[in-house]
Design an enzyme around this catalytic site. Structure first.
Site, short mmCIF file in Angstrom:
data_model
loop_
_atom_site.label_atom_id
_atom_site.label_comp_id
_atom_site.label_asym_id
_atom_site.label_seq_id
_atom_site.Cartn_x
_atom_site.Cartn_y
_atom_site.Cartn_z
N GLU A 132 -7.30 -4.82 -22.89
CA GLU A 132 -7.62 -3.62 -23.66
C GLU A 132 -6.69 -3.49 -24.87
OE1 GLU A 132 -7.55 -0.99 -20.30
OE2 GLU A 132 -9.41 -1.91 -19.59
N ASN A 134 -2.69 -0.41 -12.28
CA ASN A 134 -2.66 -0.11 -13.71
C ASN A 134 -3.46 1.19 -13.90
OD1 ASN A 134 -2.91 0.02 -16.47
ND2 ASN A 134 -4.15 -1.85 -16.66
N SER A 183 -12.09 -5.30 -11.34
CA SER A 183 -12.91 -4.67 -10.30
C SER A 183 -12.50 -5.05 -8.88
CB SER A 183 -14.40 -4.97 -10.53
OG SER A 183 -14.82 -4.44 -11.77
N LYS A 208 -3.78 2.91 -16.49
CA LYS A 208 -4.34 3.02 -17.85
C LYS A 208 -4.09 4.43 -18.40
CE LYS A 208 -7.50 -0.65 -16.67
NZ LYS A 208 -8.77 -1.33 -16.92
N GLY A 235 -13.39 -3.14 -15.06
CA GLY A 235 -14.04 -1.84 -15.12
C GLY A 235 -15.56 -1.91 -15.10
N GLU A 287 -7.27 -11.88 -15.62
CA GLU A 287 -8.24 -10.80 -15.64
C GLU A 287 -9.41 -11.16 -16.55
OE1 GLU A 287 -6.30 -6.82 -14.47
OE2 GLU A 287 -6.01 -7.07 -16.61
N HIS A 312 -2.43 -6.82 -21.98
CA HIS A 312 -3.67 -6.45 -21.29
C HIS A 312 -4.85 -6.61 -22.25
CE1 HIS A 312 -6.76 -4.06 -19.36
NE2 HIS A 312 -6.11 -4.28 -18.23
#
Ligand code: PGA
Length: 252
Positions: free
Chosen positions: A98, A10, A214, A12, A174, A168, A96
């Site tokens: 985010e 991904n 991560s 991003k 991250g 996730e 996702h």
């Protein structure tokens, strides 16, 4: 039953078209002839075309990072499933964290996007996962159950055939903090149990569940060796060809 591992990158909001082409070509060279697992990269919309061109004829597929559920029309700023498919995408990431956190995505909008992806034969990667606060309050299973129920409301078992779920934990994305292999395996097994109860054992056993948060070259092997971890959705480390290559090679 043996599920074929699936590693997806991904990217991003990283990589301009030129940078994306360069990374795709590097990956192409590194993974030439590699067939042990499924591999995909998900660049930003504007960088899809150079990646599709660079990766044509390889075993590396391309995916979008989101889609809108309408096919076309007056929806400024949105991109539809048929557009992604026409651009050469095989996969699409849906829900996702985010998107949920910064762009108002809800279980209901995730459900609509998922339906839209299946309607145009894109293979969705549905993301679920709890925040740090939710883990600390011990409600991880409750949260994941709510996200799964919401996303998959109204779906039949056949819909699972091309679906991948990515677990996730938001606190691991991250941050450099990874769920331990045991922590991740526990939630993966829980997710498979939910699917089994809702859609039957056969659909649940076939569906792939990726771990994301991560994942790095040095922790991938242990995570990927867990019974119910069938791959990884990789953010940061997917932007560096040698790291992504190492993660792909760590897959079962
Ligand atoms: P990360 O991101 O690997 O950088 O933690 C994973 C993801 O958000 O898919």
């Amino acid at each position: 039953m043996a599920r074929r591992s699936f590693i997806a990158g991904n990217w991003k909001m990283n990589k301009t078209p030129d940078e994306a082409r360069a990374l795709a070509l590097e990956l192409r060279a590194k993974l030439e002839g590699f067939k042990n697992c499924d591999v995909a990269v998900c660049p930003p919309y504007v960088s899809l075309a150079p990646c599709v061109t660079a990766l044509r004829g390889t075993n590396i597929a391309v995916g979008g990072q989101n889609l809108f559920w309408e096919k076309a029309g007056a929806y400024t700023g949105e991109v539809s499933g048929p557009m992604l498919a026409a651009a050469g995408c095989e996969y699409v990431i849906i829900g996702h964290s985010e998107r949920r956190q910064y762009f108002g995505e809800t279980d209901q909008t995730v459900n609509r996007r998922l339906q839209a992806a299946l309607n145009c034969n894109l293979k969705p990667i549905l993301c679920v996962g709890e925040t740090k606060d939710e883990r600390q309050r011990n409600v991880t299973e409750e949260i994941v159950r709510r996200q799964m129920d919401g996303a998959l409301a109204g779906f039949k078992p056949e819909a699972l055939a091309t679906l991948t779920i990515a677990y996730e934990p938001v606190w691991a994305i991250g941050t450099g903090l990874t769920a331990s292999p045991a922590q991740a395996q526990a939630v993966h097994a829980f997710i498979r149990g939910l699917l089994k109860a809702k859609f039957g054992a056969s659909a649940a056993e076939q569906l792939r569940i990726q771990y994301g948060g991560s994942v790095k070259a040095d922790n991938a092997r242990e995570l990927l060796s867990q019974t119910d971890i069938d791959g990884a959705l990789v953010g940061g480390a997917s932007l560096v060809a040698k790291d992504f290559d190492a993660i792909v090679r760590a897959a079962k």
